[in-house]
Design a protein around this motif. Sequence first.
Motif, short mmCIF file in Angstrom:
data_model
loop_
_atom_site.label_atom_id
_atom_site.label_comp_id
_atom_site.label_asym_id
_atom_site.label_seq_id
_atom_site.Cartn_x
_atom_site.Cartn_y
_atom_site.Cartn_z
N GLY A 197 0.81 -1.21 0.00
CA GLY A 197 0.00 0.00 0.00
C GLY A 197 0.84 1.26 0.00
O GLY A 197 0.46 2.28 -0.57
N GLN A 198 2.01 1.18 0.64
CA GLN A 198 2.94 2.32 0.65
C GLN A 198 3.43 2.60 -0.77
O GLN A 198 3.46 3.75 -1.21
CB GLN A 198 4.12 2.04 1.56
CG GLN A 198 5.24 3.05 1.42
CD GLN A 198 6.56 2.54 1.97
OE1 GLN A 198 6.59 1.83 2.96
NE2 GLN A 198 7.64 2.91 1.32
N VAL A 199 3.79 1.56 -1.50
CA VAL A 199 4.30 1.72 -2.86
C VAL A 199 3.21 2.27 -3.77
O VAL A 199 3.45 3.18 -4.58
CB VAL A 199 4.87 0.39 -3.40
CG1 VAL A 199 5.40 0.57 -4.82
CG2 VAL A 199 5.96 -0.14 -2.49
N ILE A 200 1.99 1.76 -3.63
CA ILE A 200 0.88 2.28 -4.44
C ILE A 200 0.67 3.77 -4.14
O ILE A 200 0.55 4.58 -5.06
CB ILE A 200 -0.43 1.50 -4.16
CG1 ILE A 200 -0.33 0.07 -4.67
CG2 ILE A 200 -1.62 2.21 -4.79
CD1 ILE A 200 -1.48 -0.82 -4.25
N GLY A 201 0.63 4.12 -2.86
CA GLY A 201 0.41 5.52 -2.48
C GLY A 201 1.51 6.43 -2.98
O GLY A 201 1.25 7.51 -3.53
N GLN A 202 2.77 6.02 -2.81
CA GLN A 202 3.88 6.85 -3.27
C GLN A 202 3.89 6.98 -4.78
O GLN A 202 4.15 8.06 -5.32
CB GLN A 202 5.20 6.28 -2.76
CG GLN A 202 5.40 6.48 -1.27
CD GLN A 202 6.70 5.88 -0.77
OE1 GLN A 202 7.27 4.97 -1.36
NE2 GLN A 202 7.17 6.39 0.37
N TYR A 261 1.09 -3.38 -10.73
CA TYR A 261 1.76 -4.67 -10.87
C TYR A 261 2.96 -4.72 -9.93
O TYR A 261 3.89 -3.93 -10.07
CB TYR A 261 2.23 -4.87 -12.32
CG TYR A 261 1.10 -4.78 -13.31
CD1 TYR A 261 0.32 -5.90 -13.59
CD2 TYR A 261 0.80 -3.57 -13.92
CE1 TYR A 261 -0.73 -5.80 -14.48
CE2 TYR A 261 -0.26 -3.48 -14.81
CZ TYR A 261 -1.01 -4.60 -15.09
OH TYR A 261 -2.06 -4.50 -15.96
N PHE A 262 2.90 -5.63 -8.96
CA PHE A 262 4.03 -5.84 -8.06
C PHE A 262 4.95 -6.86 -8.70
O PHE A 262 4.56 -8.00 -8.94
CB PHE A 262 3.54 -6.33 -6.69
CG PHE A 262 2.73 -5.29 -5.97
CD1 PHE A 262 3.35 -4.32 -5.21
CD2 PHE A 262 1.35 -5.29 -6.06
CE1 PHE A 262 2.62 -3.36 -4.55
CE2 PHE A 262 0.59 -4.33 -5.39
CZ PHE A 262 1.23 -3.36 -4.64
N LEU A 263 6.18 -6.45 -8.98
CA LEU A 263 7.11 -7.29 -9.71
C LEU A 263 8.10 -8.02 -8.80
O LEU A 263 8.39 -9.19 -9.00
CB LEU A 263 7.87 -6.45 -10.74
CG LEU A 263 6.98 -5.64 -11.68
CD1 LEU A 263 7.82 -4.70 -12.53
CD2 LEU A 263 6.13 -6.56 -12.53
N LEU A 264 8.61 -7.33 -7.80
CA LEU A 264 9.56 -7.88 -6.82
C LEU A 264 9.26 -7.30 -5.46
O LEU A 264 8.70 -6.20 -5.35
CB LEU A 264 11.01 -7.53 -7.20
CG LEU A 264 11.57 -8.10 -8.49
CD1 LEU A 264 12.92 -7.44 -8.79
CD2 LEU A 264 11.73 -9.60 -8.37
N ARG A 278 16.66 -2.43 -10.17
CA ARG A 278 15.65 -3.35 -10.70
C ARG A 278 14.25 -2.79 -10.48
O ARG A 278 13.99 -2.13 -9.49
CB ARG A 278 15.78 -4.71 -10.01
CG ARG A 278 17.15 -5.33 -10.26
CD ARG A 278 17.36 -6.56 -9.42
NE ARG A 278 16.44 -7.63 -9.82
CZ ARG A 278 16.29 -8.73 -9.13
NH1 ARG A 278 16.95 -8.94 -8.02
NH2 ARG A 278 15.44 -9.65 -9.54
N ARG A 279 13.36 -3.09 -11.41
CA ARG A 279 11.97 -2.66 -11.29
C ARG A 279 11.26 -3.56 -10.27
O ARG A 279 11.25 -4.77 -10.41
CB ARG A 279 11.26 -2.78 -12.63
CG ARG A 279 11.84 -1.86 -13.66
CD ARG A 279 11.22 -2.13 -15.01
NE ARG A 279 11.81 -1.19 -15.96
CZ ARG A 279 11.29 -0.95 -17.13
NH1 ARG A 279 10.19 -1.57 -17.52
NH2 ARG A 279 11.86 -0.08 -17.94
N ILE A 280 10.66 -2.91 -9.27
CA ILE A 280 9.92 -3.69 -8.27
C ILE A 280 8.42 -3.50 -8.42
O ILE A 280 7.64 -4.28 -7.87
CB ILE A 280 10.36 -3.34 -6.83
CG1 ILE A 280 10.00 -1.90 -6.47
CG2 ILE A 280 11.83 -3.62 -6.63
CD1 ILE A 280 10.09 -1.59 -4.98
N TYR A 281 8.00 -2.48 -9.19
CA TYR A 281 6.58 -2.14 -9.27
C TYR A 281 6.34 -1.33 -10.53
O TYR A 281 7.19 -0.52 -10.93
CB TYR A 281 6.20 -1.33 -8.03
CG TYR A 281 4.81 -0.77 -8.00
CD1 TYR A 281 3.73 -1.53 -7.59
CD2 TYR A 281 4.56 0.55 -8.37
CE1 TYR A 281 2.45 -1.00 -7.54
CE2 TYR A 281 3.28 1.08 -8.33
CZ TYR A 281 2.23 0.30 -7.91
OH TYR A 281 0.97 0.82 -7.86
#
Length: 123
Positions: free
Chosen positions: A37-42, A64-67, A100-103
Amino acid sequence: MSRAVDDLLAIIDLEQLEHNLFRGRSPQVGWQRVFGGQVIGQALVAACRTVDVQTFHPHSLHAYFLLGGDPKVPIIYDVDRIRDGRSFSTRRVIAIQHGRRIYAMSVSFHVAEPGLEQAAPMP
């Protein structure tokens, strides 16, 4: 309650590094992974900072959560301005850690305008 809201706002606030590049930090609370949720919000905050939020409002978001994210390392948000139109704007946001792409997120913004309401009436 005010303290919790202040903490949340501090977490989703981003540092602008370049025109379309932002840095977010994670709270240091001992988690093994970054809370999704933090990553989505940021990521949404990063996208919103590239449009006129007085005119355009997010209306569609695909995530999309990648890592798994590392809470000890800042997250870099790279915003790609896909399209800016009169009624719609589209953004793609990539979150990066350790190179690396994580999201990945796609978000569409729309101007508020009158239109057909399709919701069923409440019983």
